[in-house]
Design a protein around this motif. Structure first.
Motif, short mmCIF file in Angstrom:
data_model
loop_
_atom_site.label_atom_id
_atom_site.label_comp_id
_atom_site.label_asym_id
_atom_site.label_seq_id
_atom_site.Cartn_x
_atom_site.Cartn_y
_atom_site.Cartn_z
N PRO A 13 -3.07 -4.16 8.68
CA PRO A 13 -2.76 -5.33 7.86
C PRO A 13 -3.24 -6.63 8.51
N GLY A 14 -3.25 -7.67 7.71
CA GLY A 14 -3.63 -8.99 8.22
C GLY A 14 -2.43 -9.81 8.60
N LEU A 15 -2.64 -11.10 8.68
CA LEU A 15 -1.59 -12.05 9.03
C LEU A 15 -0.38 -11.83 8.14
N GLY A 16 0.80 -11.72 8.74
CA GLY A 16 2.03 -11.55 7.97
C GLY A 16 2.35 -10.12 7.58
N ASN A 17 1.48 -9.15 7.94
CA ASN A 17 1.66 -7.75 7.59
C ASN A 17 1.46 -7.57 6.08
N SER A 18 1.48 -6.37 5.61
CA SER A 18 1.31 -6.07 4.19
C SER A 18 2.66 -5.65 3.62
N PRO A 19 3.23 -6.47 2.72
CA PRO A 19 4.54 -6.15 2.17
C PRO A 19 4.49 -4.93 1.24
N PRO A 20 5.63 -4.44 0.78
CA PRO A 20 5.66 -3.26 -0.08
C PRO A 20 4.79 -3.37 -1.33
N GLY A 21 4.59 -4.58 -1.86
CA GLY A 21 3.79 -4.75 -3.06
C GLY A 21 2.30 -4.88 -2.81
N HIS A 22 1.87 -4.73 -1.60
CA HIS A 22 0.45 -4.87 -1.22
C HIS A 22 -0.28 -3.55 -1.40
N TRP A 23 -1.58 -3.60 -1.69
CA TRP A 23 -2.35 -2.37 -1.92
C TRP A 23 -2.36 -1.45 -0.70
N GLN A 24 -2.29 -2.01 0.53
CA GLN A 24 -2.26 -1.12 1.69
C GLN A 24 -0.98 -0.29 1.69
N SER A 25 0.14 -0.91 1.33
CA SER A 25 1.41 -0.18 1.26
C SER A 25 1.37 0.83 0.12
N ILE A 30 -7.35 -10.47 -2.63
CA ILE A 30 -7.16 -9.02 -2.75
C ILE A 30 -5.89 -8.59 -2.00
N ASN A 31 -4.80 -9.21 -2.41
CA ASN A 31 -3.50 -8.92 -1.80
C ASN A 31 -2.43 -8.89 -2.89
N ALA A 32 -1.19 -8.79 -2.50
CA ALA A 32 -0.11 -8.72 -3.48
C ALA A 32 -0.06 -9.97 -4.34
N ASP A 33 -0.31 -11.14 -3.74
CA ASP A 33 -0.27 -12.39 -4.49
C ASP A 33 -1.33 -12.45 -5.58
N SER A 34 -2.44 -11.75 -5.39
CA SER A 34 -3.50 -11.75 -6.41
C SER A 34 -3.39 -10.54 -7.34
N GLY A 35 -2.26 -9.83 -7.26
CA GLY A 35 -2.02 -8.71 -8.16
C GLY A 35 -2.57 -7.38 -7.70
N HIS A 36 -2.83 -7.25 -6.42
CA HIS A 36 -3.40 -6.00 -5.91
C HIS A 36 -2.34 -5.21 -5.14
N PRO A 88 -6.86 0.87 -7.50
CA PRO A 88 -7.66 2.10 -7.56
C PRO A 88 -9.04 1.96 -6.91
N MET A 89 -9.66 0.79 -7.03
CA MET A 89 -10.98 0.60 -6.41
C MET A 89 -10.90 0.83 -4.90
N GLY A 90 -9.85 0.31 -4.27
CA GLY A 90 -9.68 0.50 -2.83
C GLY A 90 -9.51 1.96 -2.47
N GLU A 91 -8.73 2.68 -3.28
CA GLU A 91 -8.54 4.11 -3.02
C GLU A 91 -9.86 4.86 -3.16
N THR A 92 -10.64 4.52 -4.18
CA THR A 92 -11.95 5.17 -4.38
C THR A 92 -12.88 4.90 -3.19
N LEU A 93 -12.91 3.66 -2.72
CA LEU A 93 -13.77 3.32 -1.58
C LEU A 93 -13.32 4.07 -0.32
N LEU A 94 -12.01 4.16 -0.11
CA LEU A 94 -11.51 4.90 1.05
C LEU A 94 -11.87 6.37 0.95
N ARG A 95 -11.70 6.98 -0.21
CA ARG A 95 -12.03 8.39 -0.35
C ARG A 95 -13.53 8.63 -0.12
N HIS A 96 -14.36 7.68 -0.52
CA HIS A 96 -15.81 7.76 -0.24
C HIS A 96 -16.07 7.79 1.26
#
Length: 194
Positions: free
Chosen positions: A10-22, A168-174, A178-186
């Motif tokens: 995660p970046g600054l402040g960690n990734s909260p539960p609503g973040h795409w990394q979580s 591209i974080n929780a504040d921007s609705g991410h 799914p795009m991130g998951e697809t890129l990771l699976r690639h």
């Protein structure tokens, strides 16, 4: 070959539960979040040491098992961390099979960047020694898309234009992304040799 270990950075402040990394961690429970230390007042050297420890631990085989490669999934300030750490050339860097670098901030910018993030300046321009995808947004408040693309070019990474996706974080609705998951699976397919 053993499956790749995916490390969430995660970046600054960690990734909260609503973040795409979580969200990805909930969808793919084998992912491991790296505790980089102080999330609100990061020290570049501490974050780099924690990343080094996490990669080293991931590639140290358990008794009777073979360790697989590592794939990094970084957001924001951790993208700069990955580039700085990779430039250090430690042996653990060679164990990384790929990286997804989402919304790197322009820590060299004269304004608009939190002081805590500016500690990571300058942005490294050394090519990464592993395949990477840099995802940038046309309206990221912390980095112009042209600058994110320039990072990708310098790092020898592919650039993905996410459109107008904010930071591209929780504040921007991410939350779900799914795009991130697809890129990771690639990246995981590439790490597995497929």
């Amino acid at each position: 070959m053993a499956p790749a270990t995916v490390l969430i950075l995660p970046g600054l402040g960690n990734s909260p539960p609503g973040h795409w990394q979580s969200w990805l961690e909930r969808r793919m429970p084998a992912l491991r979040r790296v505790d980089l230390g102080d999330w609100d007042a990061p020290a570049p050297e501490v974050w780099a040491a924690r990343l080094e420890e996490a990669v080293t631990a991931a590639v140290t085989p358990a008794a009777g098992k073979v360790a697989g490669p590592v794939v990094l999934v970084a957001h924001s300030l951790s993208c700069i961390l990955v580039a700085r750490w990779a430039a250090s050339g430690t042996p653990a860097v060679g164990k990384v099979a790929g990286a997804l670098l989402v919304a790197p901030p322009d820590v060299d910018a004269p304004d608009g960047i939190p002081a805590e993030a500016a500690r990571f300046a300058p942005v490294p321009v050394d090519p990464l020694p592993f395949p990477a995808l840099v995802v940038g947004s046309r309206n990221d408040p912390y980095c112009r898309a042209e600058r994110a693309c320039a990072f990708a070019v310098a790092w020898g990474a592919d650039f993905i234009d996410a459109g107008e996706a904010g930071h591209i974080n929780a504040d921007s609705g991410h939350g779900p992304w799914p795009m991130g998951e697809t890129l990771l699976r690639h990246l995981l397919e590439e790490a597995a040799g497929g």
